[in-house]
Design an enzyme around this catalytic site. Structure first.
Site, PDB file in Angstrom:
ATOM      1  N   LYS A  83       0.822  -1.216   0.000  1.00 44.14           N
ATOM      2  CA  LYS A  83       0.000   0.000   0.000  1.00 44.14           C
ATOM      3  C   LYS A  83       0.856   1.266   0.000  1.00 44.14           C
ATOM      4  O   LYS A  83       2.068   1.224   0.170  1.00 44.14           O
ATOM      5  CB  LYS A  83      -0.992  -0.049   1.170  1.00 44.14           C
ATOM      6  CG  LYS A  83      -2.150  -1.015   0.831  1.00 44.14           C
ATOM      7  CD  LYS A  83      -3.279  -1.024   1.823  1.00 44.14           C
ATOM      8  CE  LYS A  83      -4.376  -1.976   1.287  1.00 44.14           C
ATOM      9  NZ  LYS A  83      -5.425  -2.228   2.262  1.00 44.14           N
ATOM     10  N   ARG A 115      -3.413 -10.277   4.708  1.00 49.54           N
ATOM     11  CA  ARG A 115      -3.819 -10.335   3.292  1.00 49.54           C
ATOM     12  C   ARG A 115      -2.688  -9.741   2.471  1.00 49.54           C
ATOM     13  O   ARG A 115      -2.419  -8.538   2.579  1.00 49.54           O
ATOM     14  CB  ARG A 115      -5.114  -9.538   3.140  1.00 49.54           C
ATOM     15  CG  ARG A 115      -5.685  -9.463   1.737  1.00 49.54           C
ATOM     16  CD  ARG A 115      -6.909  -8.550   1.736  1.00 49.54           C
ATOM     17  NE  ARG A 115      -7.456  -8.372   0.412  1.00 49.54           N
ATOM     18  CZ  ARG A 115      -6.990  -7.499  -0.483  1.00 49.54           C
ATOM     19  NH1 ARG A 115      -5.984  -6.715  -0.187  1.00 49.54           N
ATOM     20  NH2 ARG A 115      -7.556  -7.408  -1.662  1.00 49.54           N
TER      21      ARG A 115
HETATM   22  C1  7PM Z   1      -6.618  -0.369  -5.498  1.00 49.55           C
HETATM   23  C2  7PM Z   1      -6.466   0.202  -4.251  1.00 49.55           C
HETATM   24  C3  7PM Z   1      -6.841  -1.695  -5.608  1.00 49.55           C
HETATM   25  C4  7PM Z   1      -6.572  -0.545  -3.120  1.00 49.55           C
HETATM   26  C5  7PM Z   1      -6.927  -2.463  -4.490  1.00 49.55           C
HETATM   27  C6  7PM Z   1      -6.807  -1.879  -3.252  1.00 49.55           C
HETATM   28  C7  7PM Z   1      -8.189  -4.670   1.724  1.00 49.55           C
HETATM   29  C8  7PM Z   1      -9.239  -5.457   1.261  1.00 49.55           C
HETATM   30  C9  7PM Z   1      -8.399  -4.335  -0.395  1.00 49.55           C
HETATM   31  C10 7PM Z   1      -7.873  -4.684   3.116  1.00 49.55           C
HETATM   32  C11 7PM Z   1      -9.660  -6.269   3.365  1.00 49.55           C
HETATM   33  C12 7PM Z   1      -5.540  -3.448  -1.919  1.00 49.55           C
HETATM   34  C13 7PM Z   1      -6.841  -2.677  -1.991  1.00 49.55           C
HETATM   35  N1  7PM Z   1      -7.673  -3.981   0.668  1.00 49.55           N
HETATM   36  N2  7PM Z   1      -9.969  -6.258   2.061  1.00 49.55           N
HETATM   37  N3  7PM Z   1      -9.363  -5.237  -0.064  1.00 49.55           N
HETATM   38  N4  7PM Z   1      -8.650  -5.499   3.892  1.00 49.55           N
HETATM   39  N5  7PM Z   1     -10.367  -7.044   4.205  1.00 49.55           N
HETATM   40  O1  7PM Z   1      -4.500  -2.741  -1.803  1.00 49.55           O
HETATM   41  O2  7PM Z   1      -6.969  -3.994   3.620  1.00 49.55           O
HETATM   42  O3  7PM Z   1      -5.488  -4.656  -2.026  1.00 49.55           O
HETATM   43  S1  7PM Z   1      -8.256  -3.747  -2.002  1.00 49.55           S
END
Ligand code: 7PM
Length: 295
Positions: A238, A272
């Site tokens: 991130k 995750r």
């Molecule tokens: C663009 C920006 C694409 C951010 C994807 C993302 C989480 C999640 C995501 C989390 C849970 C990423 C995010 N992040 N589900 N889904 N917790 N439970 O960086 O932190 O994967 S999507």
């Protein structure tokens, strides 16, 4: 259910998976690693779902070989900050991939969506866990579905809406605010008919949070144990690592690993991540240090 819940030692959790499986979480076992599988159109190919699915399934198999304990399948990964992917499109992306993975392995699959119609088709295809970044706020059908199917649900904190959440997030006390929000969503889910024992909580790193908020949440992560539910943590690659390290997405593995080690040491039940192999090593070493069972 009641009897078994009472027989569990403090902090131990047993999630019941649709189909009869049980997922053991808590201080007795190591932090589990959930591999991220984004199923999105491939701009470098001629397109077509066959190619997309094949690539996604191959990546799932790689993560399983690397020791992933769970997989999180999502067909909506253009968010946050852009247009929603329509449910029919999410279904077309994730269904064949989930079906193919479920046929090949027994690794529990979660579906990363806020839409009940997507979640329902995913469960039908073999997914067993619902991962809802809206914490059941987007679609009233989600809670109904979780209750009816008895599927575990991840409730994640997000301040604001994906499109605008990073504009000017403000908190009185981010750890307290996130705890209060998650406590409210857990009670809401229980009132909607979802078994408390089936709910997980996630502070939602990067979702309406500046660097200082993400760091405060990591620092105060163990406060979330007061919710009495297993904690999931998603920091993988991130933007906080761009801010701390100046690292591009492909250069964020060690930064991610540091937060995975920290989260595991604070008792997070699931991390995750994109980089399964390295993160499995990290959680195994933390488990060894803590004298936790290490499978
Ligand atoms: C663009 C920006 C694409 C951010 C994807 C993302 C989480 C999640 C995501 C989390 C849970 C990423 C995010 N992040 N589900 N889904 N917790 N439970 O960086 O932190 O994967 S999507």
């Amino acid at each position: 259910m009641q009897a078994r819940a009472e027989s569990l030692a403090a902090g131990e959790h047993e999630l019941r998976l649709p189909g009869g499986g049980v997922l053991r979480l808590g201080p007795g076992c190591r932090t589990l690693v959930m591999g991220i599988l984004n199923v999105t159109p491939d701009s470098f190919s001629d397109g077509g779902m066959f190619l997309d699915s094949g690539r996604a399934v191959a990546h799932a198999e790689k993560m399983i070989a690397e020791g992933a304990d769970l997989l999180d399948v999502g067909g909506e990964s253009t968010r946050p900050g852009s247009d929603d992917v329509p449910p029919e499109e999410q279904i077309a992306r994730v269904m064949p991939v989930i079906a193919a993975i479920a046929k090949r392995s027994h690794v529990p699959i979660s579906i990363d969506t806020t839409r009940a119609e997507v979640a329902e088709r995913a469960l039908d295809a073999g997914a067993q866990i619902l991962n809802d970044i809206s914490a059941l706020r987007d679609d009233p059908g989600m809670a109904q579905l979780a209750a009816a199917r008895g599927a575990p649900v991840v409730l994640m904190h997000m301040l604001g809406r994906p499109r605008t959440m990073q504009e000017h997030p403000e908190y009185a006390d981010v750890v307290q605010d996130v705890c209060r929000f998650l406590a409210e969503r857990v009670e809401w889910a229980v009132a909607a008919g979802i078994a408390r024992e089936q709910v997980l909580v996630d502070p939602g790193f990067g979702f309406g949070k500046k660097l200082e908020h993400n760091l405060a949440l990591l620092r105060g992560l163990s406060a979330l144990h007061a919710l009495g539910r297993p904690i999931m943590v998603g920091t993988s690659r991130k933007a906080m690592f761009a801010q701390i390290l100046g690292a591009r997405p492909g250069e964020r593995l060690m930064g991610t690993a540091a937060t995975v080690a920290w989260a595991a040491a604070q008792g997070a039940s699931i991390v995750r991540v994109h980089d399964v192999k390295g993160c499995v090593d990290v959680v195994k070493v933390i488990a060894a240090i803590q004298g936790r069972h290490n499978r």
